[in-house]
Design a protein around this motif. Structure first.
Motif, PDB file in Angstrom:
ATOM      1  N   ARG A  13       5.793  10.174 -19.796  1.00 16.70           N
ATOM      2  CA  ARG A  13       5.559   8.977 -18.832  1.00 16.70           C
ATOM      3  C   ARG A  13       4.967   8.089 -19.729  1.00 16.70           C
ATOM      4  N   TYR A  40       9.822   7.187 -14.303  1.00 14.01           N
ATOM      5  CA  TYR A  40      10.018   6.021 -15.099  1.00 14.01           C
ATOM      6  C   TYR A  40      11.428   6.014 -15.750  1.00 14.01           C
ATOM      7  N   HIS A 322     -11.151   2.544  -4.690  1.00 17.58           N
ATOM      8  CA  HIS A 322     -11.862   1.252  -4.376  1.00 17.58           C
ATOM      9  C   HIS A 322     -13.145   1.174  -5.208  1.00 17.58           C
ATOM     10  N   VAL A 332      -7.391   2.818 -14.539  1.00 16.05           N
ATOM     11  CA  VAL A 332      -7.150   4.249 -13.813  1.00 16.05           C
ATOM     12  C   VAL A 332      -5.835   4.229 -14.138  1.00 16.05           C
ATOM     13  N   ILE A 334      -3.052   7.170 -12.704  1.00 14.44           N
ATOM     14  CA  ILE A 334      -2.593   8.505 -11.984  1.00 14.44           C
ATOM     15  C   ILE A 334      -1.265   8.817 -12.526  1.00 14.44           C
TER      16      ILE A 334
ATOM     17  N   ILE B  16       5.318  -3.225 -11.018  1.00 13.80           N
ATOM     18  CA  ILE B  16       5.706  -1.779 -10.937  1.00 13.80           C
ATOM     19  C   ILE B  16       4.815  -0.837 -11.777  1.00 13.80           C
ATOM     20  N   THR B  17       4.864  -1.038 -12.878  1.00 14.31           N
ATOM     21  CA  THR B  17       4.086  -0.044 -13.787  1.00 14.31           C
ATOM     22  C   THR B  17       2.574  -0.082 -13.438  1.00 14.31           C
ATOM     23  N   LYS B  20       2.061   1.657 -10.173  1.00 18.61           N
ATOM     24  CA  LYS B  20       2.182   3.153 -10.199  1.00 18.61           C
ATOM     25  C   LYS B  20       1.243   4.039 -10.970  1.00 18.61           C
ATOM     26  N   GLU B  21       0.793   3.276 -11.901  1.00 25.27           N
ATOM     27  CA  GLU B  21      -0.443   3.807 -12.811  1.00 25.27           C
ATOM     28  C   GLU B  21      -1.659   3.754 -11.864  1.00 25.27           C
ATOM     29  N   LEU B  22      -1.764   2.988 -10.792  1.00 25.03           N
ATOM     30  CA  LEU B  22      -2.701   3.272  -9.842  1.00 25.03           C
ATOM     31  C   LEU B  22      -2.519   4.334  -8.651  1.00 25.03           C
ATOM     32  N   GLY B  23      -1.319   4.799  -8.817  1.00 28.79           N
ATOM     33  CA  GLY B  23      -1.064   5.927  -7.916  1.00 28.79           C
ATOM     34  C   GLY B  23      -0.264   5.470  -6.633  1.00 28.79           C
ATOM     35  N   PHE B  24       0.259   4.356  -6.848  1.00 30.51           N
ATOM     36  CA  PHE B  24       0.972   3.875  -5.776  1.00 30.51           C
ATOM     37  C   PHE B  24       2.717   4.228  -5.932  1.00 30.51           C
ATOM     38  N   TYR B  40      12.286   1.128 -13.169  1.00 34.40           N
ATOM     39  CA  TYR B  40      11.033   1.681 -13.114  1.00 34.40           C
ATOM     40  C   TYR B  40      10.532   2.162 -11.812  1.00 34.40           C
ATOM     41  N   GLU B 282      -1.658  -5.900 -12.636  1.00 34.06           N
ATOM     42  CA  GLU B 282      -2.484  -5.100 -12.001  1.00 34.06           C
ATOM     43  C   GLU B 282      -3.427  -5.816 -10.895  1.00 34.06           C
ATOM     44  N   ARG B 286      -4.059  -4.776  -7.133  1.00 37.52           N
ATOM     45  CA  ARG B 286      -5.278  -4.721  -6.584  1.00 37.52           C
ATOM     46  C   ARG B 286      -5.229  -5.529  -5.204  1.00 37.52           C
ATOM     47  N   GLY B 290      -5.603  -4.080  -1.228  1.00 34.19           N
ATOM     48  CA  GLY B 290      -7.076  -4.011  -0.599  1.00 34.19           C
ATOM     49  C   GLY B 290      -8.263  -3.727  -1.543  1.00 34.19           C
ATOM     50  N   LEU B 291      -7.628  -3.277  -2.868  1.00 39.68           N
ATOM     51  CA  LEU B 291      -8.620  -2.943  -3.803  1.00 39.68           C
ATOM     52  C   LEU B 291      -9.516  -4.196  -4.286  1.00 39.68           C
ATOM     53  N   PRO B 292     -10.700  -4.004  -5.022  1.00 41.57           N
ATOM     54  CA  PRO B 292     -11.560  -4.994  -5.673  1.00 41.57           C
ATOM     55  C   PRO B 292     -10.767  -5.634  -6.966  1.00 41.57           C
TER      56      PRO B 292
END
Lengths: 372, 372
Positions: A13, A40, A322, A332, A334, B16-17, B20-24, B40, B282, B286, B290-292
């Motif tokens: 990935r 991907y 969060h 991060v 994932i 997108i990347t 996705k790296e944040l798990g979405f 992607y 990113e 974020r 709703g992420l900081p």
């Protein structure tokens, strides 16, 4: 140009995005539906351990590489004979994936390794115990990663259970190395033989699985240079093209021994995505496609990576993002695996900072916040 | 959580990347086969300018955002009424995409902008010329980007051709601002109203298209602070959630005027992928989830981005990567567009370094090496 990757996990990935940003097309081979890599890139469904699927991957790609050393070696040789570039080469893979053979090659080149010998039966372990003393470390020659190929032998009674645990994969035994730190160097070799090394890092393992990586390792300059020079020597010995992960022991008397070499991008190099000018994934893609290697300099004085291992079994549901992302310098990743399992690598955290202490503290706080 | 992105171009791709790296999970909407973003993520085929496809995107997503301000505003409002998060809000989008309305809002909040007035006919331009003098800049209220919404009026004879060029999109006119530099600030606002700004950059345009971005802008501290404070004021005025690109003029007498605001990730922020702790992509993800917000600090003292614009029409074939990647600190992003066109944004180069001079020289050398 299309790059074929044997394997569909997180290493693939992270290679894919690096490759695509450079304009390459990518196809991956693996059996996982909606795999980390398949999210991907195009995925050919098939087992990279089997001959036919790896041969089939050659129909889609101009260059073949792999994210796991279990990729079928015979098929890789056949592909190369058909004129497809395969990197690292099947020969290099062959020399590395059998860890006993790897050890022989390294030792033969004068590279310091722990004392070792081949094992056919319990008698060989009894002799080894007489020569080295206990504890011994029995290792599987094939198919070992994340500690799954090791068995500690602390006394004679442990010999039979250890042999049973690793049966069917070939054995060898090593003298136990008391170490002050485990170190690693991620190094890349391009098609012309140029080698670039990232700064030596410290790796900390929990239950034999890489848990924390500290870049740069807090070692003295002599040790850092030793580690770097050994990494270069390892790559010159193994001759492959691509990125390699080279695990080492720093001993109490100031020696550096090579523990194991992985012929692929490596968990000890994940910090390079944010922490270095060129990530190990881009570096690997550069190497295998014939591009020049990139700068391995750190972008900040320190980077710390901590793996996000599953802490239960079931569908993956990341929580705590969060809190983790509120910590300065924390990134991060994932991996998009549908199911979490205890100790499964589900993602990782990198914190970059002005000091190792700062980055380590921030990475730890972030890790504590996240469950998956 | 699934993020829906209206638009399938390179801005979506780079979002997108990060997502996705944040798990979405991510789904994009657009009409391009094998689009930059669709390489992607899952793509729903449909026109983001039309109501039904944007409504349909809501069936796949929990949060909707966009990479282009042309996304159908009515559909976005309807989606929000169905309980789907839409960021930036349809109201913010409405206030920004009509550039005359945007100007009124900014001026109304006391934010310095070039003198301007509405235009219904050539008479209005003749009055404007009497008031401001020539040259004037006629601008389209809607659908303008990369200079395609501007027409210079240097004398009375230019009035009719200018009106014709931009007919059907609404007009307004601005006094020409003689500037010493064009500046930009990429700023993000999270769901709680916190604002984070990246360092002010200088943007250099060629044929009205962003060509080079220099981070940080080589301006004095007072100007940098003015630019930053104005960006914060712009976001407080416009109230949206997400990343915004705020273009400015630095005038010979040391003023900073707001030129235009884009309610989305912005070409002037591409350097943040390698050059800042958190990339603008990113940061946007974020914000809208709703992420900081993350740190906007540079990782090295300087970063320079140069766009790779198509220099011919035909199938895209990047060349010169080998030479470009041999230059230290250079990263290349190719957007995966099948066809190149003259002045089409096909990719970009970022060079990071210890000084702006170094990064600029390296980025230029890399750009000269690449054709597409």
């Amino acid at each position: 140009m299309t790059i074929g990757i044997a394997g569909d996990g997180q290493l693939g990935r992270m290679m894919i995005t690096a490759a695509k940003e450079l304009g390459f097309d990518v196809v991956v081979l693996g059996t996982t539906e909606n795999s980390p890599a398949g999210q991907y890139a195009r995925q050919v469904m098939g087992d990279f351990r089997a001959e036919a699927p790896v041969l089939g991957l050659g129909d889609h790609a101009d260059v073949i590489t792999f994210e796991i050393e279990d990729a079928h070696a015979g098929a890789l040789i056949a592909l190369r004979e058909k004129g497809i570039e395969v990197h690292p080469s099947p020969e290099t893979l062959h020399n590395i994936k059998d860890k006993f053979r790897q050890k022989q090659l390294l030792a033969g080149a004068g590279i310091p390794v722990a004392a070792y010998r081949s094992v056919e039966s319990s008698d060989d372990l009894i002799s080894a115990a007489q020569e080295y003393g206990y504890p011994l470390v029995l290792k599987a020659r094939l198919g070992s990663y994340d500690g799954r190929g090791n068995a500690a032998i602390k006394r004679a009674d442990d010999i039979e259970p250890a042999l049973d645990k690793l049966a069917g994969r070939g054995w060898y035994v090593e003298q136990h190395v008391p170490f002050v730190r485990e170190l690693a160097v991620v190094a890349a070799r391009d098609r012309k033989g140029n080698v670039a090394t990232y700064p030596v890092v410290e790796t900390r393992h929990v239950r034999h699985i890489c848990d924390t990586v500290i870049a740069p390792a807090q070692v003295d300059g002599i040790t850092a240079r030793k580690a770097n020079d050994l990494a270069v020597k390892v790559l010159d010995t193994l001759q492959g093209v691509g990125v390699f992960g080279i695990e080492m022991f720093e001993t109490p008397d100031g020696q550096v021994l090579i523990n194991e070499v992985a012929p692929r991008v490596h968990n000890s190099g994940h910090w390079t995505i944010e922490g270095a000018v060129t990530s190990q994934f881009e570096q690997h893609i550069r190497a295998v496609t014939g591009l020049p290697l990139g700068s391995t300099d750190l972008v900040k004085p320190a980077a710390v990576m901590i793996n996000i291992l599953g802490d239960r079994n079931g569908p993956a549901e990341p929580t705590g993002l969060h809190e983790a992302l509120a910590i300065p310098g924390v990134s991060v990743h994932i991996y998009g695996k549908a199911d979490t399992k205890v100790d499964r690598k589900m993602g990782h955290i990198t914190a970059i900072g002005d000091t190792v202490d700062e980055a380590l503290a921030n990475a730890k706080r972030a890790r504590q916040a996240i469950t998956i």
